[in-house]
Enzyme design. Sequence first.
Site, PDB file in Angstrom:
ATOM      1  N   LYS A   1     -12.895   0.079  -7.556  1.00 40.73           N
ATOM      2  CA  LYS A   1     -12.266   1.294  -8.090  1.00 40.73           C
ATOM      3  C   LYS A   1     -11.658   1.038  -9.469  1.00 40.73           C
ATOM      4  CE  LYS A   1      -9.290   1.789  -4.702  1.00 40.73           C
ATOM      5  NZ  LYS A   1      -9.543   0.579  -3.879  1.00 40.73           N
TER       6      LYS A   1
ATOM      7  N   ARG B   1      -4.551  -5.491   4.066  1.00 38.92           N
ATOM      8  CA  ARG B   1      -4.840  -4.323   3.217  1.00 38.92           C
ATOM      9  C   ARG B   1      -6.089  -3.599   3.725  1.00 38.92           C
ATOM     10  NH1 ARG B   1      -4.971  -7.491  -2.174  1.00 38.92           N
ATOM     11  NH2 ARG B   1      -5.626  -5.554  -3.164  1.00 38.92           N
TER      12      ARG B   1
ATOM     13  N   ARG C   1      -3.565   7.526  -0.137  1.00 37.09           N
ATOM     14  CA  ARG C   1      -3.935   6.500   0.846  1.00 37.09           C
ATOM     15  C   ARG C   1      -3.563   6.916   2.266  1.00 37.09           C
ATOM     16  NH1 ARG C   1      -3.623   1.881  -3.109  1.00 37.09           N
ATOM     17  NH2 ARG C   1      -4.295  -0.018  -2.080  1.00 37.09           N
TER      18      ARG C   1
ATOM     19  N   ARG D   1      -3.271 -11.623  -8.772  1.00 31.38           N
ATOM     20  CA  ARG D   1      -2.292 -10.804  -8.061  1.00 31.38           C
ATOM     21  C   ARG D   1      -1.775 -11.575  -6.858  1.00 31.38           C
ATOM     22  NH1 ARG D   1      -4.865  -4.900  -7.270  1.00 31.38           N
ATOM     23  NH2 ARG D   1      -3.665  -5.163  -5.358  1.00 31.38           N
TER      24      ARG D   1
ATOM     25  N   ARG E   1     -10.764 -13.145  -7.556  1.00 28.45           N
ATOM     26  CA  ARG E   1     -10.640 -12.411  -8.824  1.00 28.45           C
ATOM     27  C   ARG E   1      -9.366 -12.764  -9.603  1.00 28.45           C
ATOM     28  NH1 ARG E   1      -9.613  -6.129  -6.762  1.00 28.45           N
ATOM     29  NH2 ARG E   1      -7.514  -6.485  -5.969  1.00 28.45           N
TER      30      ARG E   1
HETATM   31  P1  AMP Z   1      -3.725  -1.527  -5.220  1.00 26.90           P
HETATM   32  O1  AMP Z   1      -3.516  -2.088  -6.574  1.00 26.90           O
HETATM   33  O2  AMP Z   1      -4.205  -0.113  -5.240  1.00 26.90           O
HETATM   34  O3  AMP Z   1      -4.589  -2.423  -4.359  1.00 26.90           O
HETATM   35  O4  AMP Z   1      -2.283  -1.497  -4.516  1.00 26.90           O
HETATM   36  C1  AMP Z   1      -1.550  -2.694  -4.293  1.00 26.90           C
HETATM   37  C2  AMP Z   1      -0.464  -2.438  -3.260  1.00 26.90           C
HETATM   38  O5  AMP Z   1       0.439  -1.434  -3.744  1.00 26.90           O
HETATM   39  C3  AMP Z   1      -0.966  -1.901  -1.926  1.00 26.90           C
HETATM   40  O6  AMP Z   1      -1.404  -2.943  -1.032  1.00 26.90           O
HETATM   41  C4  AMP Z   1       0.270  -1.179  -1.415  1.00 26.90           C
HETATM   42  O7  AMP Z   1       1.240  -2.084  -0.924  1.00 26.90           O
HETATM   43  C5  AMP Z   1       0.834  -0.556  -2.698  1.00 26.90           C
HETATM   44  N1  AMP Z   1       0.267   0.790  -2.973  1.00 26.90           N
HETATM   45  C6  AMP Z   1      -0.483   1.161  -4.052  1.00 26.90           C
HETATM   46  N2  AMP Z   1      -0.813   2.466  -3.987  1.00 26.90           N
HETATM   47  C7  AMP Z   1      -0.272   2.922  -2.828  1.00 26.90           C
HETATM   48  C8  AMP Z   1      -0.285   4.193  -2.168  1.00 26.90           C
HETATM   49  N3  AMP Z   1      -0.942   5.241  -2.686  1.00 26.90           N
HETATM   50  N4  AMP Z   1       0.383   4.293  -0.993  1.00 26.90           N
HETATM   51  C9  AMP Z   1       1.053   3.248  -0.452  1.00 26.90           C
HETATM   52  N5  AMP Z   1       1.088   2.026  -1.007  1.00 26.90           N
HETATM   53  C10 AMP Z   1       0.433   1.847  -2.191  1.00 26.90           C
END
Ligand code: AMP
Length: 216
Positions: A13, A173, A88, A162, A127
């Site tokens: 994404k 996740r 989400r 990360r 990554r």
């Molecule tokens: P991402 O970069 O999208 O993989 O997000 C990293 C982490 O941020 C996730 O594993 C969640 O802990 C938190 N996070 C990001 N976006 C959301 C969302 N829309 N709802 C809840 N937690 C989020």
Amino acid sequence: MNIILLGPPGAGKGTQASRLVHERGMVQLSTGDILRAAVAAETEVGRRAKAVMDAGELVSDEIVNGILSTRLDEPDIEQGFILDGYPRTAAQAEALDRLLAEKGKKLDHIIELCVDEDSLVDRITGRFSCCKCGAGYHDRYKLPKIPELCDVCGAEDSFRRRPDDNEQTVRNRLAEYRSKTAPILPFYEAKGIVSRIDGMAPIAQVSAAIEAILER
Ligand code: AMP
């Protein structure tokens, strides 16, 4: 044009969103990026979110809906936006509908990147990216041409990983995606705006499939 890129962590994404930013001038709205910035800046939201993110669980709907609402107030969203990592949960999808209605905006496409989950752990745990320009790399599939030097911006020693890209957190996740995010697809299917593409295909092919959907 306003779209959502949907798919589990590691589906591509972020890669596709940043391409759309560069090629189409759209704006990437990544709640993950906004939360990571809040953690780094040690804001109140960042302090509340950090442990949850480190565990690979979802931050509360209240926090992320607030973040997104604030972000949608910025004028650049008129250029068209790509939601990456939001919504989400069903509650977030409903909140998004309300927010967009209030702002007189609509969603044009929901694009689901379909991937083989077993490959995702390998994709994610390898990554890393340049913290200066955001260029993405991988231990096995895409190393920088000169070690420690970013191919794109030339920055030295700027690579970072990360903290939540470790195997245990990635598995959490993925479980969160399966139990809370995948079930929101029928909500959008009912609106007739969902397209599915093969996220395991080479990046250029995934990009072409997305372009074909946006040109419809
Ligand atoms: P991402 O970069 O999208 O993989 O997000 C990293 C982490 O941020 C996730 O594993 C969640 O802990 C938190 N996070 C990001 N976006 C959301 C969302 N829309 N709802 C809840 N937690 C989020």
